[in-house]
Design a protein around this motif. Sequence first.
Motif: not given
Length: 139
Positions: A67-82
């Motif tokens: 969630s944090a990766f997506i919200i921060a829009n950093r490593l978004t692909w990784l957060g979405a994949g997780m």
Amino acid sequence: MPRFIDSLTGSTWFGYVARTVLTSMFWMSGLAKLINFDAGVAEMAHFGLEPAPFFNAAVALTQLFGSAFIIANRLTWLGAGMLAVFTALTIPIAHAFWTMEEPFRTLEFYVVAEHVTVIGALMVVAWKSSHPEPVAAAA
């Protein structure tokens, strides 16, 4: 698209709100699993995931970091994949509708359909973060 809507959806704050809302079911669950650790452990044990304390911590961290990766829009692909992989794994573990009798089979099928929809939304987030719209030149 009307200029107002384009301006609204193109704003930075709108992106943060949208990403926070999209991930809310994950970060709320992750926080709940940490705040009431014993309940999270009981949930893991209920689904046969042992050692339950390890799985509870792993699930909570996956939900919170994804969630944090997506919200921060950093490593978004990784957060979405997780979060997408986590959501897909919950289907055979916690939502095996094909093993149930009616009416639970149909009800659980709808939960699985919602999970598939969430996975699709996470795919869109990963795609969009990798392919942002080009900024239009001012007219």
